[in-house]
Scaffold this motif. Structure first.
Motif, PDB file in Angstrom:
ATOM      1  N   HIS A   6       0.858  -1.176   0.000  1.00 31.94           N
ATOM      2  CA  HIS A   6       0.000   0.000   0.000  1.00 31.94           C
ATOM      3  C   HIS A   6       0.894   1.225   0.000  1.00 31.94           C
ATOM      4  N   TYR A   7       0.359   2.320  -0.539  1.00 30.62           N
ATOM      5  CA  TYR A   7       1.130   3.552  -0.690  1.00 30.62           C
ATOM      6  C   TYR A   7       0.343   4.733  -0.130  1.00 30.62           C
ATOM      7  N   PHE A   8       1.083   5.738   0.352  1.00 34.72           N
ATOM      8  CA  PHE A   8       0.445   6.966   0.798  1.00 34.72           C
ATOM      9  C   PHE A   8       1.442   8.116   0.735  1.00 34.72           C
ATOM     10  N   PHE A   9       0.906   9.308   0.491  1.00 34.37           N
ATOM     11  CA  PHE A   9       1.700  10.530   0.528  1.00 34.37           C
ATOM     12  C   PHE A   9       1.645  11.097   1.940  1.00 34.37           C
ATOM     13  N   ALA A  10       2.792  11.590   2.418  1.00 37.93           N
ATOM     14  CA  ALA A  10       2.836  12.115   3.785  1.00 37.93           C
ATOM     15  C   ALA A  10       3.920  13.167   3.939  1.00 37.93           C
ATOM     16  N   VAL A  11       3.736  13.995   4.962  1.00 35.47           N
ATOM     17  CA  VAL A  11       4.792  14.902   5.404  1.00 35.47           C
ATOM     18  C   VAL A  11       5.809  14.051   6.152  1.00 35.47           C
ATOM     19  N   LYS A  12       7.062  14.157   5.741  1.00 34.51           N
ATOM     20  CA  LYS A  12       8.139  13.453   6.450  1.00 34.51           C
ATOM     21  C   LYS A  12       8.551  14.307   7.644  1.00 34.51           C
ATOM     22  N   LEU A  47      -1.134  12.709   3.950  1.00 34.57           N
ATOM     23  CA  LEU A  47      -1.808  13.671   3.076  1.00 34.57           C
ATOM     24  C   LEU A  47      -2.851  12.989   2.194  1.00 34.57           C
ATOM     25  N   ALA A  48      -2.531  11.779   1.727  1.00 35.32           N
ATOM     26  CA  ALA A  48      -3.462  11.024   0.870  1.00 35.32           C
ATOM     27  C   ALA A  48      -3.060   9.552   0.903  1.00 35.32           C
ATOM     28  N   PHE A  49      -4.004   8.686   1.262  1.00 38.72           N
ATOM     29  CA  PHE A  49      -3.760   7.249   1.292  1.00 38.72           C
ATOM     30  C   PHE A  49      -4.241   6.648  -0.013  1.00 38.72           C
ATOM     31  N   LEU A  50      -3.329   6.037  -0.759  1.00 40.48           N
ATOM     32  CA  LEU A  50      -3.649   5.499  -2.074  1.00 40.48           C
ATOM     33  C   LEU A  50      -4.104   4.044  -2.032  1.00 40.48           C
ATOM     34  N   GLY A  51      -3.648   3.288  -1.051  1.00 37.23           N
ATOM     35  CA  GLY A  51      -3.892   1.858  -1.034  1.00 37.23           C
ATOM     36  C   GLY A  51      -2.966   1.177  -2.030  1.00 37.23           C
ATOM     37  N   PHE A  52      -3.394   0.024  -2.561  1.00 37.12           N
ATOM     38  CA  PHE A  52      -2.592  -0.667  -3.567  1.00 37.12           C
ATOM     39  C   PHE A  52      -2.581   0.154  -4.855  1.00 37.12           C
ATOM     40  N   ALA A  53      -1.444   0.157  -5.526  1.00 34.39           N
ATOM     41  CA  ALA A  53      -1.351   0.886  -6.799  1.00 34.39           C
ATOM     42  C   ALA A  53      -0.428   0.141  -7.752  1.00 34.39           C
ATOM     43  N   GLU A  54      -0.839   0.057  -8.988  1.00 27.61           N
ATOM     44  CA  GLU A  54       0.003  -0.520 -10.043  1.00 27.61           C
ATOM     45  C   GLU A  54       1.197   0.414 -10.276  1.00 27.61           C
ATOM     46  N   GLN A  55       2.315  -0.169 -10.719  1.00 31.02           N
ATOM     47  CA  GLN A  55       3.534   0.614 -10.959  1.00 31.02           C
ATOM     48  C   GLN A  55       3.305   1.745 -11.968  1.00 31.02           C
ATOM     49  N   SER A  56       2.491   1.483 -12.980  1.00 34.96           N
ATOM     50  CA  SER A  56       2.236   2.525 -13.983  1.00 34.96           C
ATOM     51  C   SER A  56       1.514   3.723 -13.355  1.00 34.96           C
ATOM     52  N   ARG A 117      -7.504  13.297  -9.653  1.00 34.41           N
ATOM     53  CA  ARG A 117      -7.443  13.501 -11.110  1.00 34.41           C
ATOM     54  C   ARG A 117      -6.730  12.349 -11.815  1.00 34.41           C
ATOM     55  N   THR A 118      -5.802  11.708 -11.130  1.00 36.97           N
ATOM     56  CA  THR A 118      -5.050  10.599 -11.710  1.00 36.97           C
ATOM     57  C   THR A 118      -5.854   9.303 -11.693  1.00 36.97           C
ATOM     58  N   GLY A 119      -6.930   9.270 -10.930  1.00 39.23           N
ATOM     59  CA  GLY A 119      -7.780   8.093 -10.929  1.00 39.23           C
ATOM     60  C   GLY A 119      -7.793   7.289  -9.635  1.00 39.23           C
ATOM     61  N   PHE A 120      -7.117   7.783  -8.606  1.00 37.93           N
ATOM     62  CA  PHE A 120      -7.143   7.090  -7.317  1.00 37.93           C
ATOM     63  C   PHE A 120      -8.456   7.381  -6.601  1.00 37.93           C
ATOM     64  N   GLU A 121      -8.997   6.377  -5.938  1.00 37.83           N
ATOM     65  CA  GLU A 121     -10.193   6.560  -5.113  1.00 37.83           C
ATOM     66  C   GLU A 121      -9.729   6.763  -3.681  1.00 37.83           C
ATOM     67  N   LEU A 122      -9.926   7.966  -3.162  1.00 33.59           N
ATOM     68  CA  LEU A 122      -9.427   8.332  -1.835  1.00 33.59           C
ATOM     69  C   LEU A 122     -10.565   8.504  -0.841  1.00 33.59           C
ATOM     70  N   ASP A 123     -10.210   8.413   0.418  1.00 34.53           N
ATOM     71  CA  ASP A 123     -11.142   8.660   1.510  1.00 34.53           C
ATOM     72  C   ASP A 123     -11.648  10.100   1.402  1.00 34.53           C
ATOM     73  N   ARG A 124     -12.931  10.307   1.563  1.00 29.81           N
ATOM     74  CA  ARG A 124     -13.531  11.643   1.410  1.00 29.81           C
ATOM     75  C   ARG A 124     -13.656  12.404   2.731  1.00 29.81           C
ATOM     76  N   LYS A 125     -13.170  11.809   3.830  1.00 28.12           N
ATOM     77  CA  LYS A 125     -13.259  12.507   5.123  1.00 28.12           C
ATOM     78  C   LYS A 125     -12.429  13.783   5.083  1.00 28.12           C
ATOM     79  N   PRO A 126     -12.844  14.800   5.857  1.00 25.09           N
ATOM     80  CA  PRO A 126     -12.051  16.034   5.912  1.00 25.09           C
ATOM     81  C   PRO A 126     -10.640  15.765   6.436  1.00 25.09           C
TER      82      PRO A 126
END
Length: 187
Positions: A6-12, A47-56, A117-126
């Motif tokens: 699983h993948y996610f964007f975050a502040v380091k 910042l955004a949890f992507l879950g599983f994602a294909e390499q492309s 916009r890239t097509g990921f389905e993200l959690d809609r919570k604030p």
């Protein structure tokens, strides 16, 4: 078998912020009997949890987020509070929060919208910026949220410079379990 990370964007968080939180946890862990404490190297602000994602898809979102973050300046955050998510008397998440930051909210919105916009389905919570410290209340008594105060050591909080946004990859069978897949430097 091919692992499905699983993948996610975050502040380091920089080392000094992680060390501050680690020390606070060591000093206060007994007061808060949670079942699982997060390894200090895994502290971050999602910042955004992507879950599983294909390499492309990962290649595509990396390029787009890189463009989105180009020209974004580093900014400061202050860890200033404690909180929980879940049932008030039996919380599932115990977290440290940061003082409100327009810069943080702006970056989160940019990254989140680019993922959509890239097509990921993200959690809609604030967006509720936080650093997860522990999971699953394990106390004999119900959790008392009156014990939640500001997060300080000897009266001091910690302020740190955010210089990197990271795309993390989750390795559930390792400690620490979050590994940098790609790093975006703010300049």
């Amino acid at each position: 078998m091919d692992p499905r990370y699983h993948y996610f964007f975050a502040v380091k968080l920089p080392k000094e912020a992680k060390q501050f939180l680690k020390r606070w946890v060591e000093m206060n862990k007994e007061q808060y009997p949670f079942k699982r404490w997060v390894h200090y190297e895994d502290y971050h602000i999602t910042l955004a949890f992507l879950g599983f994602a294909e390499q492309s898809m990962l290649k595509q979102i990396i390029m787009q987020v890189h463009e989105t973050l180009t020209g974004v300046d580093p900014f400061k955050l202050t860890i200033d509070q404690l909180g929980t998510f879940g049932k008030k008397t039996n919380p599932r998440i115990f977290w440290a929060g940061v003082h409100h930051s327009d810069s943080l909210c702006s970056i989160q919105k940019k990254v989140y919208n680019q993922c959509i916009r890239t097509g990921f389905e993200l959690d809609r919570k604030p967006f509720r910026p936080h650093i997860t410290l522990a999971r699953k209340w394990n106390g004999e008594e119900p959790f008392n949220d009156k014990t939640l105060t500001s997060i300080t050591i000897e009266g001091n909080s910690v302020t740190f410079q955010v210089e990197e946004i990271v795309l993390y990859e989750t390795h559930l069978n390792q400690i620490p379990k979050y590994h940098e897949f790609y790093c975006f430097s703010l300049k």
